[in-house]
Design a protein around this motif. Structure first.
Motif, short mmCIF file in Angstrom:
data_model
loop_
_atom_site.label_atom_id
_atom_site.label_comp_id
_atom_site.label_asym_id
_atom_site.label_seq_id
_atom_site.Cartn_x
_atom_site.Cartn_y
_atom_site.Cartn_z
N SER A 130 0.77 -1.19 -0.10
CA SER A 130 0.03 0.10 -0.07
C SER A 130 0.99 1.11 0.14
CB SER A 130 -1.00 -0.13 1.15
OG SER A 130 -1.81 -1.02 1.35
N CYS A 131 1.82 1.23 0.64
CA CYS A 131 2.69 2.21 0.80
C CYS A 131 3.44 2.54 -0.37
CB CYS A 131 4.05 1.98 1.96
SG CYS A 131 2.94 2.01 3.64
N ILE A 132 3.89 1.67 -0.97
CA ILE A 132 4.49 1.62 -2.36
C ILE A 132 3.70 2.27 -3.38
CG2 ILE A 132 5.59 0.45 -4.47
CD1 ILE A 132 6.57 -1.71 -2.16
N ILE A 133 2.34 1.88 -3.53
CA ILE A 133 1.50 2.57 -4.47
C ILE A 133 1.24 3.68 -4.07
CG2 ILE A 133 -0.68 2.32 -5.18
CD1 ILE A 133 -0.67 -0.44 -5.09
N ARG A 134 1.08 4.41 -2.94
CA ARG A 134 0.66 5.78 -2.61
C ARG A 134 2.08 6.56 -2.61
NH1 ARG A 134 -2.88 8.33 0.86
NH2 ARG A 134 -4.48 7.25 -0.58
N TYR A 135 3.10 6.27 -2.05
CA TYR A 135 4.36 6.95 -1.92
C TYR A 135 5.35 6.83 -2.93
CZ TYR A 135 1.64 8.13 2.33
OH TYR A 135 0.69 8.56 3.11
N GLY A 136 5.31 5.70 -3.62
CA GLY A 136 6.45 5.47 -4.70
C GLY A 136 7.47 4.70 -4.10
#
Length: 145
Positions: free
Chosen positions: A80-86
């Motif tokens: 989830s963090c990778i998708i939202r924050y790159g």
């Protein structure tokens, strides 16, 4: 007006048939998971496919494939963090290192991210479970950003 009504009914019928097809092909996938995956597919096409491919195959050494079930399992909350924050650091997928930066997607809602993750992990991976909206919300709180 009648033509518009026909189009709407046809679209609903196609969606129902698609959901039934998904659930019949993957009998261990619930209808709710299939609904999340259908919504996730639309978002994936517009936000992810250019780099990760139509089948999650990635792009040579530039962008990683989205088919590593072990990575999905070990990093479930982090996705989830990778998708939202790159992502700026390198990543190892199927034993290969990918160094290109992934851009952030701040425009995606928590529910959008849940849809995308459900689509990716059920279609390119072997998961049969949904990424719930609440799970993504909690994961994003823990990102440390």
């Amino acid at each position: 007006m009648n033509n518009r009504y026909t189009i709407i009914l046809t679209s609903i019928g196609v969606l129902i048939m698609l959901l039934l097809h998904i659930s019949s092909c993957q009998s261990n996938v619930s209808i709710q998971t299939a609904q999340y995956a259908v919504n996730g597919q639309k978002l994936y096409l517009s936000h992810c496919q250019n780099c990760h491919g139509s089948k999650g195959e990635g792009l040579a050494q530039l962008y990683p494939p989205l088919t590593d079930n072990e990575y999905f399992k070990q990093n479930r909350a982090k996705l989830s963090c990778i998708i939202r924050y790159g992502m700026k650091e390198s990543i190892i997928i199927h034993g290969k290192t990918y160094k290109n930066q992934m851009p952030a997607n701040p425009q995606l809602t928590e529910l959008d991210i849940a849809y995308i993750l459900t689509y990716i992990t059920t279609n390119f991976g072997t998961s049969d479970s949904i990424y719930r909206h609440e799970e993504v919300k909690e994961a994003l709180k823990a990102c440390g950003i």
